[in-house]
Design an enzyme around this catalytic site. Sequence first.
Site, PDB file in Angstrom:
ATOM      1  N   LYS A   1       0.763  -1.194   0.148  1.00 51.58           N
ATOM      2  CA  LYS A   1      -0.132   0.163   0.069  1.00 51.58           C
ATOM      3  C   LYS A   1       0.928   1.400  -0.345  1.00 51.58           C
ATOM      4  O   LYS A   1       1.853   1.242   0.936  1.00 51.58           O
ATOM      5  CB  LYS A   1      -1.016  -0.028   1.370  1.00 51.58           C
ATOM      6  CG  LYS A   1      -2.066  -0.339   0.826  1.00 51.58           C
ATOM      7  CD  LYS A   1      -2.980  -0.304   2.566  1.00 51.58           C
ATOM      8  CE  LYS A   1      -4.673   0.286   2.437  1.00 51.58           C
ATOM      9  NZ  LYS A   1      -5.456   0.065   3.816  1.00 51.58           N
ATOM     10  N   VAL A   2       0.781   2.405  -0.944  1.00 51.52           N
ATOM     11  CA  VAL A   2       2.056   2.968  -0.648  1.00 51.52           C
ATOM     12  C   VAL A   2       0.579   4.731  -1.295  1.00 51.52           C
ATOM     13  O   VAL A   2      -0.313   4.517  -1.764  1.00 51.52           O
ATOM     14  CB  VAL A   2       2.384   3.045  -2.378  1.00 51.52           C
ATOM     15  CG1 VAL A   2       3.195   4.390  -2.757  1.00 51.52           C
ATOM     16  CG2 VAL A   2       3.264   2.283  -2.297  1.00 51.52           C
TER      17      VAL A   2
END
Length: 216
Positions: free
Chosen positions: A83-84
């Site tokens: 997750k960015v």
Amino acid sequence: MKFFLDTVDIKALAPSVETGLIEGVTTNPSMMAQSRRPQREVILDICSLVKGPVSVEVIATDYTEIVREAHDLANLASNVVVKVPVTFDGIKACQKLHQEAIPVNATLCFSPLQALLAARAGATYVSPFMGRIDDCGQEGKELIASIRTLYDDDSSLETQILAASVRHAKHVLEAAYAGADIVTVTPQVFRSLYAHPLSDKGLEQFLKDWQAAQKT
Ligand code: E4P
């Protein structure tokens, strides 16, 4: 629309997974911090329980550090999705990770343009936050619908819309109608989806009638 579970609570995760309807898990740094367990252990526990994608967020905010942390997370288990955040550095990292075949969930998405950038950078998932948008006096369901329109207008985009920050059953229904591919819900919200007072009342009456007939 598929269902993911938004939790790091293994005890709460197991009964939901046993329904066979949970196809992935999402987590975030706040949840990890609240678990008071080493993140590595939490990730390995979840990944052993769930075969589908498990989103784990980077803490880094700088491009080079995001990519480095993403590599470490992706090496923990084959079903980890990194997750960015949809920042300038985050989207740049998303493109690099996509080139390396590391799946990315572009998170903290609050606008259709952020979702478009994430999709162009090759994100596997984009996470629009319905509840937090509603908290600002805007409509989470409209954000989902706008992203759906943008994605449907360009057949080269394959990013899946993962409705997040879902606070109640109505959000789930709104996400489905607005065209989300996936919704991630807490175990409590997942359980609430089964409930309707008329189901309880109807079941109670059926059982009462059945028992009464046994006595005659
Ligand atoms: C999931 O990906 C998000 O981290 C989560 O749904 C955020 O939910 P919240 O707005 O209730 O914290």
